[in-house]
Design a protein around this motif. Structure first.
Motif, mmCIF file in Angstrom:
data_model
loop_
_atom_site.group_PDB
_atom_site.id
_atom_site.type_symbol
_atom_site.label_atom_id
_atom_site.label_comp_id
_atom_site.label_asym_id
_atom_site.label_seq_id
_atom_site.Cartn_x
_atom_site.Cartn_y
_atom_site.Cartn_z
ATOM 1 N N UNK A 252 0.851 -1.278 0.068
ATOM 2 C CA UNK A 252 0.157 -0.004 -0.113
ATOM 3 C C UNK A 252 0.915 1.249 -0.088
ATOM 4 N N UNK A 253 2.027 1.263 0.848
ATOM 5 C CA UNK A 253 2.880 2.293 0.847
ATOM 6 C C UNK A 253 3.388 2.735 -0.487
ATOM 7 N N UNK A 256 0.930 4.221 -2.927
ATOM 8 C CA UNK A 256 0.400 5.718 -2.470
ATOM 9 C C UNK A 256 1.734 6.564 -3.158
ATOM 10 N N UNK A 257 2.955 5.975 -2.857
ATOM 11 C CA UNK A 257 4.081 6.744 -3.232
ATOM 12 C C UNK A 257 3.985 6.852 -4.743
ATOM 13 N N UNK A 258 3.514 5.948 -5.538
ATOM 14 C CA UNK A 258 3.382 6.152 -6.832
ATOM 15 C C UNK A 258 2.360 7.122 -7.302
ATOM 16 N N UNK A 259 1.460 7.297 -6.387
ATOM 17 C CA UNK A 259 0.469 8.394 -6.631
ATOM 18 C C UNK A 259 0.532 9.665 -6.160
ATOM 19 N N UNK A 260 1.892 9.821 -5.717
ATOM 20 C CA UNK A 260 2.128 11.349 -5.264
ATOM 21 C C UNK A 260 1.836 11.587 -3.987
ATOM 22 N N UNK A 261 1.670 10.606 -3.003
ATOM 23 C CA UNK A 261 1.692 10.927 -1.532
ATOM 24 C C UNK A 261 2.872 10.932 -0.722
ATOM 25 N N UNK A 262 4.089 10.945 -1.277
ATOM 26 C CA UNK A 262 5.304 10.778 -0.658
ATOM 27 C C UNK A 262 5.446 11.810 0.436
ATOM 28 N N UNK A 263 4.829 13.050 0.346
ATOM 29 C CA UNK A 263 5.177 13.940 1.264
ATOM 30 C C UNK A 263 4.312 13.553 2.573
ATOM 31 N N UNK A 264 3.090 12.890 2.588
ATOM 32 C CA UNK A 264 2.582 12.587 3.744
ATOM 33 C C UNK A 264 3.376 11.302 4.230
ATOM 34 N N UNK A 270 6.407 4.130 9.545
ATOM 35 C CA UNK A 270 5.855 2.795 10.187
ATOM 36 C C UNK A 270 6.815 2.654 11.768
ATOM 37 N N UNK A 271 6.288 1.791 12.424
ATOM 38 C CA UNK A 271 5.357 0.830 12.657
ATOM 39 C C UNK A 271 3.901 1.661 13.184
ATOM 40 N N UNK A 281 -5.462 -1.099 6.122
ATOM 41 C CA UNK A 281 -4.001 -1.420 6.194
ATOM 42 C C UNK A 281 -3.634 -2.348 7.251
ATOM 43 N N UNK A 282 -4.172 -2.332 8.264
ATOM 44 C CA UNK A 282 -3.827 -3.070 9.626
ATOM 45 C C UNK A 282 -4.699 -4.375 9.428
ATOM 46 N N UNK A 283 -4.573 -5.128 8.339
ATOM 47 C CA UNK A 283 -5.543 -6.475 8.412
ATOM 48 C C UNK A 283 -4.722 -7.348 7.482
ATOM 49 N N UNK A 284 -4.964 -8.620 8.182
ATOM 50 C CA UNK A 284 -3.965 -10.053 7.499
ATOM 51 C C UNK A 284 -4.732 -10.428 6.405
ATOM 52 N N UNK A 285 -4.793 -9.659 4.976
ATOM 53 C CA UNK A 285 -5.263 -10.062 3.930
ATOM 54 C C UNK A 285 -4.533 -9.400 2.832
ATOM 55 N N UNK A 286 -4.151 -10.257 1.851
ATOM 56 C CA UNK A 286 -3.276 -10.006 0.750
ATOM 57 C C UNK A 286 -3.758 -8.773 0.037
ATOM 58 N N UNK A 287 -3.186 -8.002 -0.739
ATOM 59 C CA UNK A 287 -3.658 -7.041 -1.623
ATOM 60 C C UNK A 287 -3.758 -7.579 -3.058
#
Length: 347
Positions: A252-253, A256-264, A270-271, A281-287
């Motif tokens: 997910x990170x 999000x980085x590829x979508x331009x949210x690097x500053x945030x 983490x963590x 985000x905090x769930x044991x399920x593959x994306x």
């Protein structure tokens, strides 16, 4: 093929069914093709039982449970002790590496206890936090059903059946110190009915009690093995969940980085950041790609709010810094003014 299973000729189609258990009538299709009629009904019903047995052995116990619940044919097949027990034994061993279950512990019930861990077996309530597994009693029950269907005892006041301690005859947990044992009321009634109906007395009763005592001892040993397996499996499951969560977080990170949210993201390290604690985000399920497509808009909304909040926090920090500098400069000017005043006075 077991002797109590036979081939029945129905119309032009041969179907293997348990004797007197299920009669499935398949009419030939309009074209007269009996194979087409069979396929339209259920092609698996025409598989030879020997082949069905070999296929079923490679299935997971949960898959066998699902198959058992599909229709009467498979329910009768997979609940038949002579035919189905080897299937369940191999399937369970491949899935759990557990030793063979004793005869008094049916494999379908064991599969339900081990793998359907969120449901009470007595009232079908699905509340994982309130269900407790009792391998000795061969059930998983909720608190309400435990009060209704089980009874507690201490060894000195244990009820007897024909003069024998009842816990030698039925599944029960063994009392330990101040912790009482427990048993299912239905099991006690059933063993009493069995003794009464069979008319056990004298030597026959002693033989029955000796056999049941050995079976109960074997059941308790197997229950101990199951509890150890359950504890080990829970530890392994938690470890796998942590790995899955970490992989999900990383994925997910990166997205999000590829979508331009690097500053945030640079601020939300983490963590223990707000992003890491987010339920998405905090769930044991593959994306997967479909999962990402579903959660991406929600994550971007969250990141936009965090960016706004971060800007507010940054502006507030700048304002406080400016206020501190102004206060510091004001003090310096006041100090300088006092020094100048003292200099003029001394001169």
């Amino acid at each position: 093929m077991p002797p109590h299973l036979k081939k029945q000729h129905l119309g032009t189609v041969l179907i293997a069914t348990p004797e007197t258990k299920l009669v499935l009538r398949i009419q030939p299709s309009e074209s007269g093709d009996s194979n087409e009629a069979l396929v339209n009904a259920c092609v698996f019903l025409n598989i030879p039982l020997e082949l069905l047995s070999e296929i079923s052995k490679s299935l997971h116990p949960l898959d066998l449970l699902s198959l058992l619940r599909t229709c009467k044919f498979f329910r009768n097949i997979l609940r038949d002790k002579g035919f189905a027990r080897p299937i369940w034994r191999v399937s369970m061993h491949l899935a759990t590496k557990l030793p063979p279950a004793p005869d008094v512990f049916p494999y379908p019930r064991l599969a339900v206890i081990l793998f359907e861990t969120s449901q009470c077996m007595l009232c079908t309530v699905s509340i994982p936090a309130s269900t407790i597994t009792d391998f000795e009693l061969r059930i998983r029950s909720c608190s309400r059903c435990r009060q209704t269907h089980t009874a507690s005892f201490v060894e000195s006041f244990a009820p007897k059946v024909e003069g024998y301690p009842f816990y030698d005859l039925i599944p029960s947990t063994v009392p330990s110190g101040r912790i009482p044992g427990s048993y299912l009321v239905a099991d006690l009634k059933a063993v009493k009915a069995t003794i009464a109906d069979a008319g056990f007395a004298g030597t026959r009763l002693e033989e029955f009690v000796s056999k049941r005592k050995l079976e109960m001892a074997e059941l308790r040993r197997f229950a101990s093995v199951c509890r150890a397996w359950e504890a080990t499996t829970e530890i392994e499951r938690k470890a796998k969940d942590e790995i899955t969560k970490a992989d999900r977080n990383t994925y997910i990170r990166r997205k999000l980085l590829s979508l331009g949210w690097g500053d945030v993201l640079a601020v939300m390290k983490p963590p223990n950041s707000a992003l890491d604690r987010l339920p998405l985000v905090n769930i044991a399920q593959p994306v997967t790609q479909s999962v990402w497509t579903e959660i991406c808009p929600k994550l971007e909304e969250f990141m936009a709010r965090e960016r706004t909040e971060e800007r507010k926090r940054h502006q507030e920090a700048l304002r406080k810094q400016a206020a501190k500098r102004m206060a510091k400069g004001k003090k310096a000017l006041q100090k300088l003014a006092q020094q100048n005043k003292k200099g003029k006075t001394s001169s």
